[in-house]
Design a protein around this motif. Structure first.
Motif, PDB file in Angstrom:
ATOM      1  N   PRO A 169       2.182 -52.640  89.906  1.00 31.02           N
ATOM      2  CA  PRO A 169       1.497 -52.141  88.713  1.00 31.02           C
ATOM      3  C   PRO A 169       0.100 -51.697  89.095  1.00 31.02           C
ATOM      4  N   SER A 170      -0.549 -50.990  88.223  1.00 25.75           N
ATOM      5  CA  SER A 170      -1.839 -50.417  88.566  1.00 25.75           C
ATOM      6  C   SER A 170      -2.848 -50.697  87.469  1.00 25.75           C
ATOM      7  N   LEU A 171      -4.084 -50.935  87.898  1.00 25.38           N
ATOM      8  CA  LEU A 171      -5.180 -51.025  86.938  1.00 25.38           C
ATOM      9  C   LEU A 171      -5.371 -49.696  86.220  1.00 25.38           C
ATOM     10  N   VAL A 172      -5.227 -48.611  87.002  1.00 22.83           N
ATOM     11  CA  VAL A 172      -5.518 -47.270  86.498  1.00 22.83           C
ATOM     12  C   VAL A 172      -4.341 -46.752  85.669  1.00 22.83           C
ATOM     13  N   GLY A 173      -4.679 -46.004  84.623  1.00 21.83           N
ATOM     14  CA  GLY A 173      -3.636 -45.344  83.834  1.00 21.83           C
ATOM     15  C   GLY A 173      -3.317 -45.997  82.514  1.00 21.83           C
ATOM     16  N   SER A 174      -3.967 -47.112  82.197  1.00 23.56           N
ATOM     17  CA  SER A 174      -3.735 -47.817  80.931  1.00 23.56           C
ATOM     18  C   SER A 174      -5.072 -48.165  80.289  1.00 23.56           C
ATOM     19  N   VAL A 175      -5.065 -48.270  78.980  1.00 23.89           N
ATOM     20  CA  VAL A 175      -6.190 -48.847  78.254  1.00 23.89           C
ATOM     21  C   VAL A 175      -5.838 -50.309  78.007  1.00 23.89           C
ATOM     22  N   TRP A 176      -6.646 -51.204  78.577  1.00 27.70           N
ATOM     23  CA  TRP A 176      -6.348 -52.632  78.523  1.00 27.70           C
ATOM     24  C   TRP A 176      -7.118 -53.278  77.371  1.00 27.70           C
ATOM     25  N   LYS A 177      -6.359 -53.907  76.454  1.00 27.57           N
ATOM     26  CA  LYS A 177      -6.950 -54.548  75.274  1.00 27.57           C
ATOM     27  C   LYS A 177      -7.083 -56.051  75.515  1.00 27.57           C
ATOM     28  N   LEU A 178      -8.244 -56.584  75.232  1.00 22.85           N
ATOM     29  CA  LEU A 178      -8.470 -58.014  75.413  1.00 22.85           C
ATOM     30  C   LEU A 178      -7.655 -58.826  74.411  1.00 22.85           C
ATOM     31  N   GLN A 179      -6.910 -59.808  74.914  1.00 22.79           N
ATOM     32  CA  GLN A 179      -6.161 -60.719  74.055  1.00 22.79           C
ATOM     33  C   GLN A 179      -6.894 -62.051  73.900  1.00 22.79           C
ATOM     34  N   GLN A 180      -7.463 -62.529  74.991  1.00 25.05           N
ATOM     35  CA  GLN A 180      -8.240 -63.766  74.898  1.00 25.05           C
ATOM     36  C   GLN A 180      -9.047 -63.979  76.164  1.00 25.05           C
ATOM     37  N   ILE A 181     -10.071 -64.788  76.031  1.00 25.65           N
ATOM     38  CA  ILE A 181     -10.838 -65.284  77.172  1.00 25.65           C
ATOM     39  C   ILE A 181     -10.663 -66.795  77.164  1.00 25.65           C
ATOM     40  N   GLN A 182     -10.061 -67.306  78.236  1.00 27.01           N
ATOM     41  CA  GLN A 182      -9.801 -68.738  78.331  1.00 27.01           C
ATOM     42  C   GLN A 182     -10.689 -69.321  79.421  1.00 27.01           C
ATOM     43  N   MET A 183     -11.637 -70.165  79.007  1.00 23.06           N
ATOM     44  CA  MET A 183     -12.526 -70.785  79.978  1.00 23.06           C
ATOM     45  C   MET A 183     -11.950 -72.122  80.422  1.00 23.06           C
ATOM     46  N   ASN A 184     -12.273 -72.515  81.640  1.00 28.68           N
ATOM     47  CA  ASN A 184     -11.708 -73.754  82.181  1.00 28.68           C
ATOM     48  C   ASN A 184     -12.363 -75.013  81.648  1.00 28.68           C
ATOM     49  N   ASP A 185     -13.403 -74.853  80.794  1.00 29.65           N
ATOM     50  CA  ASP A 185     -13.955 -76.014  80.104  1.00 29.65           C
ATOM     51  C   ASP A 185     -13.249 -76.249  78.769  1.00 29.65           C
ATOM     52  N   GLY A 186     -12.219 -75.449  78.499  1.00 28.11           N
ATOM     53  CA  GLY A 186     -11.429 -75.597  77.283  1.00 28.11           C
ATOM     54  C   GLY A 186     -11.809 -74.641  76.166  1.00 28.11           C
ATOM     55  N   SER A 187     -12.946 -73.985  76.258  1.00 31.70           N
ATOM     56  CA  SER A 187     -13.346 -73.042  75.213  1.00 31.70           C
ATOM     57  C   SER A 187     -12.524 -71.766  75.319  1.00 31.70           C
ATOM     58  N   GLN A 188     -12.361 -71.107  74.182  1.00 29.85           N
ATOM     59  CA  GLN A 188     -11.497 -69.938  74.120  1.00 29.85           C
ATOM     60  C   GLN A 188     -12.081 -68.913  73.154  1.00 29.85           C
ATOM     61  N   THR A 189     -11.994 -67.654  73.528  1.00 28.49           N
ATOM     62  CA  THR A 189     -12.416 -66.565  72.646  1.00 28.49           C
ATOM     63  C   THR A 189     -11.213 -65.676  72.395  1.00 28.49           C
ATOM     64  N   VAL A 190     -10.842 -65.515  71.114  1.00 26.85           N
ATOM     65  CA  VAL A 190      -9.701 -64.670  70.743  1.00 26.85           C
ATOM     66  C   VAL A 190     -10.202 -63.624  69.755  1.00 26.85           C
ATOM     67  N   PRO A 191     -10.262 -62.360  70.163  1.00 26.59           N
ATOM     68  CA  PRO A 191     -10.772 -61.337  69.258  1.00 26.59           C
ATOM     69  C   PRO A 191      -9.800 -61.079  68.108  1.00 26.59           C
ATOM     70  N   SER A 192     -10.353 -60.900  66.901  1.00 29.68           N
ATOM     71  CA  SER A 192      -9.491 -60.620  65.745  1.00 29.68           C
ATOM     72  C   SER A 192      -8.927 -59.203  65.803  1.00 29.68           C
ATOM     73  N   ASN A 193      -9.617 -58.310  66.518  1.00 32.49           N
ATOM     74  CA  ASN A 193      -9.161 -56.922  66.653  1.00 32.49           C
ATOM     75  C   ASN A 193      -9.178 -56.538  68.140  1.00 32.49           C
ATOM     76  N   PRO A 194      -8.080 -56.828  68.874  1.00 31.27           N
ATOM     77  CA  PRO A 194      -8.067 -56.542  70.316  1.00 31.27           C
ATOM     78  C   PRO A 194      -8.365 -55.086  70.654  1.00 31.27           C
ATOM     79  N   GLU A 195      -7.993 -54.171  69.757  1.00 34.60           N
ATOM     80  CA  GLU A 195      -8.232 -52.752  70.044  1.00 34.60           C
ATOM     81  C   GLU A 195      -9.709 -52.397  70.072  1.00 34.60           C
ATOM     82  N   ASN A 196     -10.581 -53.339  69.638  1.00 39.02           N
ATOM     83  CA  ASN A 196     -12.027 -53.105  69.687  1.00 39.02           C
ATOM     84  C   ASN A 196     -12.666 -53.622  70.972  1.00 39.02           C
ATOM     85  N   TYR A 197     -11.847 -54.231  71.846  1.00 37.47           N
ATOM     86  CA  TYR A 197     -12.351 -54.784  73.109  1.00 37.47           C
ATOM     87  C   TYR A 197     -11.449 -54.272  74.233  1.00 37.47           C
ATOM     88  N   THR A 198     -11.831 -53.155  74.817  1.00 36.38           N
ATOM     89  CA  THR A 198     -10.956 -52.506  75.790  1.00 36.38           C
ATOM     90  C   THR A 198     -11.720 -52.121  77.045  1.00 36.38           C
TER      91      THR A 198
END
Length: 380
Positions: free
Chosen positions: A267-296
């Motif tokens: 697979p390739s990094l290039v050629g797609s628009v990548w939408k953020l689904q979540q940021i999972q930190m190893n201290d247990g904190s998590q960020t989940v965007p309500s609108n993934p299409e706004n974080y690309t």
């Protein structure tokens, strides 16, 4: 497709006898002006033309190969069987002495027996164009070989298909992209074992022989049914390797089994628009965007990136290196004040801390520096 029964014939007795025989066989240095044409090439059989007009043509030339070394060793693949031996070559006259040969029953239509017997009957060697020819004793026929297309351990990602143990157990990799190994030119190797990732080192001390040092991996608890532990353990027990029908096979020590790999479609990094689904930190904190299409993020072929961070947009650059290293730098964005609850700052901070990446189940996983967490993206 290779019959699973091929694993049964690779016996410990063969391996032990091969090493002992090769250690005592008389190795005569090659004496031939065309030595450079002979050694360092895997030769694929094209045909055996007998002087009674009988012709033997392999359906899969890559399954009938011979490789000569400067020491005077010869390594042979005869369809589902393998052999090792020695050769002597002086003034174009060649003799090939084969040591122990495996004794698998190859599929109907195989010419393994004829191939091995012809090698034993080798008499004269010469080249025409890119091809190598071996005339047989008593003027009985001629073998024609062509250089094999180069297949290498390195420079590709190998996906595990299955592990066939010689006690009858069969472990199937599901999905295959979760079980991969990449051999690097510097002798290091990168491993993905389901939910864990690891690194190790390997060595090819002689043609066809593979040694893998213990593999250090992360220690996540993978889902039930995972074969991650079996995968890394089997790799650590690697003993021999060969290629057949475009696949990589690794025979394990003590005749315990065989691993089968297919080259991954990268697979390739290039050629797609990548939408953020979540940021999972190893201290247990998590960020989940309500609108993934706004974080690309979009990786461009010229090494630039285009970023949308909620109400802001920006550009920067990226670079990749061995072992899927990823560096995202110089992301400059507009400076609008996004609505309360925006994850724009977390998103941009994560991109700035990108360290490596891999793909899993169609998603892009960007791992952050200092093993602090990971960002998960899905393609547009």
């Amino acid at each position: 497709m290779v019959d699973k029964s091929m694993n049964a014939f690779r016996t410990a007795a063969f391996l032990t006898a091969s090493v002992a025989w090769m250690g005592t066989a008389c190795m005569v240095p090659v004496s031939l002006d065309d030595q450079d044409n002979l050694v360092g090439t895997v030769w694929e059989l094209q045909q055996i033309q007998m002087n009674d007009d009988t012709r033997f043509t392999p359906s899969s030339p890559q399954n009938y190969t011979v490789e000569f070394t400067e020491r005077g060793d010869v390594f042979v693949q005869a369809d589902c069987n393998r052999a090792a031996g020695a050769f002597n070559l002086v003034d174009g006259r060649i003799t090939i002495t084969l040591g122990p040969t495996t004794l698998a029953a190859c599929p109907e239509g195989s010419i393994d027996t004829r191939f091995l017997q012809s090698l034993r009957d080798a008499n004269m060697l010469f080249f025409q164009g890119d091809d190598m020819f071996i005339d047989l004793a008593y003027g009985s026929g001629t073998m024609q070989f062509s250089p094999a297309s180069t297949v290498s351990l390195t420079g590709r990602v190998w996906e595990l298909q299955d592990i066939q143990f010689n006690d009858g157990r069969l472990l199937v990799a599901e999905p295959t992209e979760n079980y991969t190994v990449e051999f690097m030119d510097d002798g290091s190797m990168a491993v993905r074992a389901d939910c864990n990732r690891g690194r190790g080192s390997f060595n090819v001390p002689e043609p066809g022989r593979l040694s893998v040092a213990p593999i250090a991996t992360t220690m996540a608890a993978c889902p039930e049914g995972s074969i991650g532990g079996d995968f890394t353990q089997a790799l650590s027990n690697a003993n021999l390797f060969f290629f057949q029908d475009g696949q990589l096979f690794i025979d394990l020590m003590f005749d315990s089994g065989t691993m089968r790999f297919q080259e991954a479609t990268a697979p390739s990094l290039v050629g797609s628009v990548w939408k953020l689904q979540q940021i999972q930190m190893n201290d247990g904190s998590q960020t989940v965007p309500s609108n993934p299409e706004n974080y690309t993020i979009e990786f461009m072929g010229d090494g630039s990136v285009v970023v949308q961070a909620d109400c802001n947009r920006g550009r920067g650059s990226f670079a990749t290196a061995a072992d899927n290293r990823l560096n995202i730098t110089g992301v400059a964005t507009t400076r609008m004040a996004c609505p309360a609850g925006s994850a724009d700052a977390d998103f941009l901070r994560g991109l700035d801390n990108a360290n490596s990446y891999f793909f899993r189940d169609g998603q892009l996983i960007v791992e952050l520096m200092y093993d602090s967490g990971s960002m998960i993206f899905s393609a547009d």
